[in-house]
Write a protein that holds these residues in place. Structure first.
Motif, PDB file in Angstrom:
ATOM      1  N   GLU A  35     -10.709 -16.585 -10.006  1.00  0.00           N
ATOM      2  CA  GLU A  35      -9.256 -16.759  -9.890  1.00  0.00           C
ATOM      3  C   GLU A  35      -8.583 -15.454  -9.475  1.00  0.00           C
ATOM      4  OE1 GLU A  35      -5.458 -18.148 -12.677  1.00  0.00           O
ATOM      5  OE2 GLU A  35      -7.523 -18.579 -13.314  1.00  0.00           O
ATOM      6  N   HIS A  36      -9.057 -14.347 -10.044  1.00  0.00           N
ATOM      7  CA  HIS A  36      -8.478 -13.046  -9.683  1.00  0.00           C
ATOM      8  C   HIS A  36      -8.793 -12.704  -8.226  1.00  0.00           C
ATOM      9  CE1 HIS A  36      -6.659  -9.204 -10.469  1.00  0.00           C
ATOM     10  NE2 HIS A  36      -7.756  -8.534 -10.134  1.00  0.00           N
ATOM     11  N   THR A  39      -6.451 -14.566  -6.061  1.00  0.00           N
ATOM     12  CA  THR A  39      -5.128 -13.936  -6.082  1.00  0.00           C
ATOM     13  C   THR A  39      -5.081 -12.742  -5.140  1.00  0.00           C
ATOM     14  OG1 THR A  39      -4.770 -14.615  -8.381  1.00  0.00           O
ATOM     15  CG2 THR A  39      -3.419 -12.800  -7.550  1.00  0.00           C
ATOM     16  N   SER A  42      -4.985 -13.685  -1.433  1.00  0.00           N
ATOM     17  CA  SER A  42      -3.695 -14.177  -0.949  1.00  0.00           C
ATOM     18  C   SER A  42      -2.626 -13.085  -0.895  1.00  0.00           C
ATOM     19  CB  SER A  42      -3.201 -15.311  -1.855  1.00  0.00           C
ATOM     20  OG  SER A  42      -3.001 -14.850  -3.185  1.00  0.00           O
ATOM     21  N   THR A  43      -2.995 -11.879  -1.343  1.00  0.00           N
ATOM     22  CA  THR A  43      -2.038 -10.765  -1.352  1.00  0.00           C
ATOM     23  C   THR A  43      -1.843 -10.226   0.062  1.00  0.00           C
ATOM     24  OG1 THR A  43      -2.711 -10.138  -3.591  1.00  0.00           O
ATOM     25  CG2 THR A  43      -1.535  -8.472  -2.282  1.00  0.00           C
TER      26      THR A  43
END
Length: 321
Positions: A35-36, A39, A42-43
């Motif tokens: 999940e990290h 994230t 998508s940054t």
């Protein structure tokens, strides 16, 4: 190299080929967090530089950013290089992973503390605690469970060398205080070889009719909190005598009628909340802010200690005139 004094931000940023990097020896035992990683993928924009141990080319901080670079098909990644021993690099890895990004779990922080106790046995419990984001009391428990034979002295977070076992010195300080109550904190501290703040604690314990050496029997009611217990004496209710003294200070015109006096009274009042209120505040600190709030608390404690020492010195000077 002292890993606790490295200014990571000041290190130059360079590009390193991914093929040269190793991702072993991470303090995070759970491995990558999908999940990290999503994230980070998508940054928008460039991710912060990773931290790499130059002698071994092991990633000290930034394994998830390294994975993102691999998934993107990058061949290089922006990095900062740090020198020193592998054990010092591990300390940096732990510190980096408790202060930003995806925090280490409590179990990982405890395992890291055990590792650091083994590689840096001369470090004090508070210094290890600062690096791992757990309490000094927990570090002391881990040290005892590991069968630490103990060193005669340990190096604190401020770089000063202090005795590892202060119980004997606390008892000696108590004897000096009993025999000559007029001695200042610094005078007793100098004779015994402990800090003025420890002498203050010993004097307070004697005034309350307690042993000069903490027995560890007073703790927060931590059953309702899933993460940790606190150190002995933390939640002790403010004594009636202390509260009565605070009320007398509030009524003193020298404080009540001056701006700086009113500021001091407000500060003393804020820090005179009872143990249950401290417990409520402690248990509601967000986990990702544990280390940040802890450092602020320690810094404020240092300020108060310096303030108290100055007052003690002035009182001693006045008494000598």
């Amino acid at each position: 190299m002292d890993p606790t004094s490295v200014d990571i931000v000041a290190l130059p940023v360079v590009e390193i080929e991914l093929s040269r990097l190793s991702s072993v020896a991470s303090p995070r035992t759970s491995g990558e967090d999908p999940e990290h990683i999503e994230t980070l993928l998508s940054t928008e924009g460039e991710l912060p530089p990773i931290l790499v141990h130059r002698p071994t080319m092991r990633v000290v901080d930034g394994l998830h950013r390294l994975k993102v670079a691999q998934l993107r098909g990058d061949t290089k990644i922006v990095s900062r290089l740090v020198d020193g021993t592998e054990s010092d690099a591990f300390v940096l890895a732990v510190e980096a992973n408790i202060r930003h990004g995806l925090p280490l779990s409590l179990a990982d922080r405890k395992r890291a503390a055990v590792h650091i106790i083994g590689t840096h046995p001369q470090w004090s419990d508070r210094r290890v605690a600062s690096a791992t984001g757990i309490s000094a009391g927990t570090v002391a428990d881990l040290r005892r469970r590991g069968g630490d034979s103990g060193t005669e002295a340990r190096i604190g977070r401020d770089g000063r060398i202090r005795p590892a076992d202060g119980s004997g010195r606390r008892r000696l300080a108590a004897e000096l205080i009993r025999s000559d109550p007029g001695l200042s904190l610094r005078q007793v501290a100098k004779q015994v070889g402990i800090s003025p703040e420890t002498v203050r604690d010993v004097r307070g314990r004697l005034e309350r009719g307690e042993s000069p050496v903490p027995d560890g029997s007073i703790r927060l009611r931590a059953e309702s909190h899933p993460l940790h217990r606190t150190e002995p004496g933390f939640a002790r209710t403010v004594g009636r005598d202390r509260l009565a003294m605070l009320e007398r200070l509030k009524a003193d015109p020298a404080l009540r009628l001056s701006e700086t006096g009113r500021i001091l009274l407000r500060m003393l009042t804020v820090h005179s909340i009872d143990g249950q209120e401290w417990e409520r505040i402690l248990h509601n600190v967000p986990p990702h802010l544990y280390s940040v709030v802890a450092e602020f608390a320690r810094e404020h404690a240092r300020v108060w200690t310096g303030f108290a020492d100055s007052l003690d010195n002035w009182a001693t000077s006045l008494a000598a005139e």
